[in-house]
Design a protein around this motif. Structure first.
Motif: not given
Length: 526
Positions: A405-408, A447-452
């Motif tokens: 996801x590209x959202x915060x 940091x990215x909004x990802x599962x990892x």
């Protein structure tokens, strides 16, 4: 810190053996004691074994006392470092209890309480501390004395400690109730107003808690003012007595428990459109497999119990599956039951990768013509529907697949994904319920909004992570691994728990699946 070391009670030579290789130029270390204890043989007879048990109990008290002094010294050292780093005075000391908890392999909540206990013993109650270090009190009974004097000022607490004089053998042979009574009486004599205010303040701490019990049971506990608690218990008692007098076959306690649930939830079955997040393998659901399921907030539950909960206990022979309606079908909105909050339409969430979450409508408890049922379900089962969410895991690790996801903020489907993967707070030794879905590497740090890069944390652990000197990251491994680094330079790791069934499913899956398949359906969540 030097004052803490100066007040340390010298260990009794009879309690702590001295290593022969220590000299005036060397200092004994904890590792030396561990080695020494490992070399002690068990006693030859009953008398000698009892003497060893008693000596080791005294030694435990001495170790607890030394732990308390070390914790207070660490707190002072951290505050000094924070002051030199320019941390405001109001923020100094934040996160110290969490570091103590990690070192003692305890939850952050208990770590903060242990630090408070250490401060009270070392700084305010020298007689109780001396009794602990000499083996006259154990940690629990020292905790009772600290707890019963918590409402007093420092001066009054010191006076009560001196009056009780636990280090003179006052409590030899006394039980917990006697120690509590003596501490309460002394505290009341010293400051009756504070004791009365403490009782009135206790009403503000009313709460309800839930904790697991054996055999798929739970303890639902309410801390209430005495009048309200007695009134609630009396109402349940009257309801139970009325039901029993009318011929109800249930015993009194069962009627009281059932009445409580019915009055709270408004339904006899106790389930009213709540997302329980019950996770099980497809084999457990459809083929009667014995692989246990996992219930969010509780843990592992038996397979038969899980099937009974969702109304699938009387399934057809192997291979028969319920009638389903795909999510894309122009049918009714998804039912508000398991897996979807009431009023929420999962179809409005951002689409995930194919196979991660494919909600299918299963009206398991409705209608006798349903292929998984042979008869009409009980009346309470008609009050809810089952919302099934298919989960796909990596065949070699049992870890859920990812989505970006590209959202915060984490979108709803990704939040549920992480909650299912992590189950409880990911901080090591903390098993509190998940309250926040947090960026492991903060958003403002790239940091990215990802599962990892997402982890489920309780509220306290999430706030602790934001303190100066704390950091977190992911580590390579078979399953999602979180590493937390403390201001003192220590690192602690936790791994996400695998979903039910991945271990026993791997051989059969690899034998039947093409090599190019990276993942396969391994379970369903309700």
């Amino acid at each position: 810190m030097e004052q803490i070391r100066d007040t340390q009670t010298p260990p009794d030579a009879a309690l702590v053996p001295v290593s022969r290789h220590w000299t005036d130029e060397t200092t004994p270390q904890v590792s030396d004691l561990i080695t020494l204890l490992g070399a002690i043989p068990l006693g030859a007879g009953g008398r000698e074994l009892i003497d060893q048990i008693r000596g080791l109990e005294d030694l435990k008290s001495v170790i607890v006392g030394l732990q308390a002094r070390a914790a207070v010294a660490f707190d002072l050292a951290q505050r000094q470092e924070q002051a030199e780093a320019g941390v405001p005075a109001s923020d100094r000391g934040h996160g110290v209890g969490a570091q103590v908890a990690l070192a003692r392999r305890e939850s952050p909540n208990r770590g903060s309480r242990l630090l408070g206990l250490a401060k009270a013993l070392v700084m305010e109650m020298p007689h109780t501390m001396a009794a602990l270090e000499s083996g006259q009190l154990n940690e629990w009974r020292a905790t009772l004395l600290v707890k019963e004097t918590a409402c007093l000022s420092v001066e009054d607490r010191c006076a009560v400690d001196e009056e009780l004089a636990a280090d003179t053998g006052t409590f030899d042979g006394a039980g917990d109730k006697a120690i509590i009574a003596a501490a309460k009486a002394a505290a009341y004599r010293r400051d009756p107003r504070s004791v009365a205010q403490r009782a009135s303040h206790a009403a503000s701490e009313r709460t309800v808690s839930l904790r697991p019990a054996p055999d798929t049971m739970t303890y639902l506990t309410a801390l209430l003012p005495v009048a309200q608690g007695v009134a609630a218990y009396a109402a349940l008692t009257r309801a139970a007595d009325s039901a029993r007098s009318a011929g109800d076959p249930r015993i009194r306690g069962q009627v009281m428990a059932d009445t409580l649930i019915e009055r709270i939830t408004g339904r006899r079955g106790g389930i009213s459109g709540i997302d329980l997040q019950l996770v099980m393998t497809d084999r457990t659901l459809f083929q009667g497999d014995s692989e246990p399921a996992r219930l969010n907030g509780y843990g592992i539950v038996p397979a038969e119990w899980a099937r009974t909960l969702i109304g699938a206990a009387k399934a057809e022979p192997h291979g028969h599956m319920p009638t389903t309606v795909p999510e894309s079908s122009p049918q009714q909105n998804p039912p508000s039951g398991f897996g979807a909050a009431p009023g929420r339409d999962s179809r409005t969430a951002p689409p995930g990768p194919r196979g991660w979450e494919d909600p299918i409508r299963h009206e398991l408890p409705r209608g006798k013509e349903h292929p998984m049922r042979h008869e009409d379900p009980p009346e309470q089962d008609r009050e809810f529907e089952i919302w099934v969410r298919r989960l796909y895991t990596a065949p070699t690790t049992g870890e859920l697949l990812t989505m970006d996801s590209k959202a915060r903020l984490f979108p709803p489907r990704l939040r549920r994904f992480i909650e299912t993967r992590d189950d409880t707070c990911r901080t090591p030794y903390c098993d509190a319920p998940i309250r926040h879905i947090d960026h492991i590497v903060p958003w403002h740090s790239g940091g990215t909004t990802t599962l990892s890069n997402g982890a489920g944390l309780c509220e306290a652990c999430n706030h602790t992570k934001e303190n100066t000197g704390w950091s977190a990251g992911t580590m390579p491994g078979e399953r999602h691994t979180l590493e937390i680094r403390t201001p003192a330079g220590h690192a602690y790791r936790s791994k996400a728990s695998p979903l039910p069934g991945y271990q026993i499913a791997i051989p059969a899956l690899l034998a039947q699946s093409p090599p190019e398949l990276a993942a396969a359906p391994m379970g369903v969540a309700f």
